[in-house]
Scaffold this active site. Structure first.
Site, PDB file in Angstrom:
ATOM      1  N   ARG A   1      -3.359  -0.600   5.468  1.00 45.29           N
ATOM      2  CA  ARG A   1      -3.929  -1.602   4.504  1.00 45.29           C
ATOM      3  C   ARG A   1      -2.954  -2.794   4.433  1.00 45.29           C
ATOM      4  NH1 ARG A   1      -5.127   2.149  -0.260  1.00 45.29           N
ATOM      5  NH2 ARG A   1      -3.463   3.360   0.671  1.00 45.29           N
TER       6      ARG A   1
ATOM      7  N   ASP B   1     -12.349 -21.237  -8.736  1.00 44.50           N
ATOM      8  CA  ASP B   1     -12.991 -22.303  -7.661  1.00 44.50           C
ATOM      9  C   ASP B   1     -13.875 -22.722  -8.036  1.00 44.50           C
ATOM     10  OD1 ASP B   1     -10.614 -22.234  -6.487  1.00 44.50           O
ATOM     11  OD2 ASP B   1     -11.230 -20.663  -4.735  1.00 44.50           O
TER      12      ASP B   1
ATOM     13  N   CYS C   1       0.812  -1.204  -0.099  1.00 42.48           N
ATOM     14  CA  CYS C   1       0.111  -0.061   0.050  1.00 42.48           C
ATOM     15  C   CYS C   1       1.088   1.275  -0.056  1.00 42.48           C
ATOM     16  CB  CYS C   1      -1.133   0.020   1.056  1.00 42.48           C
ATOM     17  SG  CYS C   1      -0.343   0.233   2.884  1.00 42.48           S
TER      18      CYS C   1
END
Length: 227
Positions: free
Chosen positions: A19, A124, A13
């Protein structure tokens, strides 16, 4: 390259105090549960407040989700830090550009964290819809379905994650956001607590998606292989 070496993930970040530390500590905690010793997650900032600890509200978020914020110190992103990294996860598209200015060779291994999470969700779903595909098993280094020992398990895990950028790029067109700003995590630095909660709301689902992908594709442990 040592095929059993941990997969190196770097989160990035700006100041490296709000973050990216949250992403670092929560990814590390979650990945340690999936493949112990299989990952090394660190972070850095493009304009880091070098040596500063994680911001208190960010530290509280880490604790809430079961991570450990202690001992953190911000560091400046450099070409040396980028050397040998397998995957770079940035908090905004702008940070991605700054990473590539330092090391253009990372083009295919650098994503915003929300961008990668959407790609993994697509991968997925595809795997779940494919007939006859077992869940939670990755190939071993020797080509079998169960890793026979810890070194083979780590090698299988490393091979899967080092090949991940190419697989993710293959479904990029299926994971584009409606708004490009949906790739970014808001910067809460020196802002109200509500902005930290907004950061949490954006970041947590991305981390969950990455950990879910790791769990679904983790090589079986030697103990599990005996069951």
């Amino acid at each position: 390259m040592d095929t059993s070496a941990p997969v190196r993930i770097l989160t990035v970040c700006t100041g490296n105090i709000c973050r990216s530390p949250v992403a670092e500590r929560l990814l590390q905690a979650g990945l340690d549960q999936v493949v112990p010793g299989g990952f090394h997650v660190s972070s850095a900032g493009t304009r880091a407040l070098v040596g500063e600890p994680m911001q208190p509200i960010s530290a509280d978020i880490v604790r809430t989700f079961g991570g450990d914020p202690d001992g953190f110190a911000a560091r400046q992103l450099t070409p040396r830090i980028l050397r040998g990294v397998d995957l770079v996860l940035t908090m905004t598209s702008g940070h991605r550009g700054e990473v590539l200015q330092l090391d253009a060779s990372l083009l295919k291994r650098t994503f915003t964290i929300r961008e990668l999470a959407r790609m993994l969700d697509v991968l997925d779903r595809r795997a779940a819809d494919a007939p006859g595909q077992p869940a939670a098993v990755a190939p071993s280094a020797g080509g079998g379905t169960n890793a026979p020992d810890d070194d083979s398990r780590l090698a299988a895990n490393a091979g899967l994650w080092r090949g991940l950028p190419a697989r993710a790029a293959g479904v990029r067109h299926l994971s584009l956001p409606a708004d490009p700003t949906d790739n970014d995590i808001v910067d809460p630095y020196r802002r109200a607590p509500e902005v930290y909660r907004e950061m949490e709301d954006q970041l947590a689902p991305a981390i969950v998606s990455i950990l879910r992908h790791a769990r679904l594709n983790a090589p079986l442990s030697p103990d599990a292989a005996q069951l």
